[in-house]
Design a protein around this motif. Structure first.
Motif, PDB file in Angstrom:
ATOM      1  N   LEU A  48       4.697  -1.348   9.846  1.00 17.32           N
ATOM      2  CA  LEU A  48       3.351  -1.237   9.260  1.00 17.32           C
ATOM      3  C   LEU A  48       2.856  -2.603   8.806  1.00 17.32           C
ATOM      4  O   LEU A  48       3.635  -3.423   8.321  1.00 17.32           O
ATOM      5  CB  LEU A  48       3.381  -0.293   8.048  1.00 17.32           C
ATOM      6  N   PRO A  49       1.552  -2.834   8.941  1.00 20.65           N
ATOM      7  CA  PRO A  49       0.999  -4.103   8.450  1.00 20.65           C
ATOM      8  C   PRO A  49       0.877  -4.128   6.922  1.00 20.65           C
ATOM      9  O   PRO A  49       0.560  -5.163   6.347  1.00 20.65           O
ATOM     10  CB  PRO A  49      -0.378  -4.172   9.121  1.00 20.65           C
ATOM     11  N   VAL A  50       1.131  -2.980   6.273  1.00 19.82           N
ATOM     12  CA  VAL A  50       1.099  -2.914   4.805  1.00 19.82           C
ATOM     13  C   VAL A  50       2.465  -2.462   4.307  1.00 19.82           C
ATOM     14  O   VAL A  50       3.268  -1.923   5.065  1.00 19.82           O
ATOM     15  CB  VAL A  50       0.020  -1.912   4.306  1.00 19.82           C
ATOM     16  N   ASP A  51       2.719  -2.685   3.020  1.00 18.86           N
ATOM     17  CA  ASP A  51       3.985  -2.254   2.404  1.00 18.86           C
ATOM     18  C   ASP A  51       3.929  -0.736   2.222  1.00 18.86           C
ATOM     19  O   ASP A  51       2.951  -0.223   1.689  1.00 18.86           O
ATOM     20  CB  ASP A  51       4.150  -2.956   1.051  1.00 18.86           C
ATOM     21  N   ILE A  52       4.986  -0.054   2.635  1.00 15.24           N
ATOM     22  CA  ILE A  52       5.022   1.408   2.525  1.00 15.24           C
ATOM     23  C   ILE A  52       4.848   1.844   1.065  1.00 15.24           C
ATOM     24  O   ILE A  52       4.315   2.917   0.782  1.00 15.24           O
ATOM     25  CB  ILE A  52       6.333   1.978   3.145  1.00 15.24           C
ATOM     26  N   ARG A  53       5.246   0.986   0.120  1.00 10.57           N
ATOM     27  CA  ARG A  53       5.115   1.350  -1.301  1.00 10.57           C
ATOM     28  C   ARG A  53       3.662   1.455  -1.743  1.00 10.57           C
ATOM     29  O   ARG A  53       3.356   2.058  -2.764  1.00 10.57           O
ATOM     30  CB  ARG A  53       5.847   0.317  -2.182  1.00 10.57           C
TER      31      ARG A  53
END
Lengths: 312, 85
Positions: B19-24
């Motif tokens: 993912l290009p973003v943090d899963i958190r």
């Protein structure tokens, strides 16, 4: 769906036998590998000329590639994981005098000589659009209007031997490729889905457009195929050839950013670059025409001959 | 204290979804495909979940919606008999 071997109908085998008897197909002894009659090739070349003319009037640039692909490019696309059962890689002799002698002896007896072979670094072309993406990337950022390439009717290989004359191991795939903004590419695919439908119905074929998926391998393939269908990434033009099931004679594939990110194709501005391709199966369309209008093209309706531009 | 099932699912997504973003930064109901997970990455998430939870997704579950969010994955694992913690 997936990688199961496709069943062959009695009608498909009967058509193959009629085509062989008529001289249109020259059997090689290997299923799915045929030579063609002059009449068959005249039709195939006329079809290719017609498709290229349609593409050229809409701004396509023609490029030509050989029927082998550097293995590194094949590796980069994920093909060897997603469709390992269809890939064909080229091997050649790697050994000394003694090995050559043993290989020759075994080959003469039709025994296994594969241990003397080593990879050459090239693979048979799995899809005629594959060499287009690295070629586009080499040009640098795309112009604002994107790119439209006609790769012509090129030889491609798929390891799926069959007695269905429409399922070849080696055949001509005529690929058109569009790269540009997501909106540009989607509009192009919609435009060409209609143009492709018009082209085939104009030749007297009962073509229809339907959602489809690639023959991805195994369990991972089932999920990829389900994703592809859910997103409507692949459409096919289905045409009756032989038997109850129609055959896909053209496919329209939206790759999103799969190839642009793999080969670093960049755009003019900040918009992401998407790609799509349209592949016409030359031999399948010729087979559909022969099945529809008869095995003697000289006796086809004049309208069909004129639209194809076939020599008379 | 061992991880909860949701945390284990998030670890698999973090390792495989690319993912290009943090899963958190994503909620349990957030659409992972909308967040940038590709079709090819979803296959790796599927295989990662099978390894982690020692299950095999049947053909009927090999579809996009099953891997679309943490919640959807949790529901699928529960249906496969995974004891949630």
């Amino acid at each position: 769906m997936g990688s199961e071997v496709r069943a062959v109908s009695a009608e498909q085998v009967a058509l193959r036998d009629r085509l062989i008897d008529a001289g249109h197909l020259i059997p090689s002894g290997v299923d799915g590998v045929y030579g063609h009659s002059a009449a068959f090739e005249d039709l195939r070349e006329a079809l290719g000329t017609r498709i290229s003319a349609e593409a050229r009037t809409r701004g396509a640039t023609r490029l030509t590639f050989p029927p082998v692909l550097p293995v590194r490019q094949l590796e980069a696309t994920g093909y060897l994981a997603n469709m390992p059962h269809l890939a064909g890689t080229v091997f050649s002799f790697d050994g000394d005098d003694a090995a050559a002698a043993v290989q020759g002896t075994r080959a003469s007896a039709h025994e296994d000589w594969s241990e003397f072979q080593a990879p050459t670094g090239v693979a048979l072309m799995p899809a005629a659009c594959y060499p287009v993406y690295p070629a586009l990337a080499r040009r640098g950022p795309l112009p604002a209007a994107g790119a439209f390439i006609d790769a012509g009717g090129a030889w491609v290989f798929r390891h799926e031997p069959s007695t269905d004359p429409a399922r070849r191991q080696i055949f001509h795939q005529h690929e058109l490729v569009r790269a540009g903004t997501p909106e540009t590419v989607l509009q192009w695919r919609a435009q060409w889905a209609q143009l492709g439908l018009d082209l085939l119905t104009g030749l007297g074929l009962e073509a229809r457009l339907d959602r489809a998926n690639d023959p991805f391998f195994g369990r991972r393939g089932r999920l990829l195929a389900a994703n592809q269908r859910a997103q409507e990434l692949k459409l096919e033009l289905l045409v009756p050839i032989a038997g109850p099931e129609p055959t896909a004679c053209a496919s329209f594939n939206h790759h999103l950013d799969h190839f642009s990110s793999t080969f670093a194709i960049t755009g003019a501005g900040d918009d992401p670059v998407h790609t799509a391709c349209l592949g016409f199966g030359h031999e399948r369309i010729v087979l559909a025409l022969l099945a529809r209008h008869g095995l003697d093209p000289d006796r086809w309706p004049a309208e069909v001959q004129d639209r194809l531009g076939a020599p008379r | 204290m061992s991880e909860t099932t949701r945390e284990q699912i998030r670890d698999v997504i973090g390792a495989h979804a690319n993912l290009p973003v943090d899963i958190r930064e994503l909620g349990d109901a957030a659409d992972l495909f909308a967040a940038g997970m590709t079709s090819f990455a979803s296959v790796n998430v599927m295989l990662g979940l099978e390894d982690t939870f020692d299950v095999e997704f049947p053909d009927t579950m090999l579809k996009r919606s099953v891997f679309a969010s943490v919640d959807a994955i949790l529901e699928a694992l529960e249906a496969l008999g995974v004891a949630l913690v």
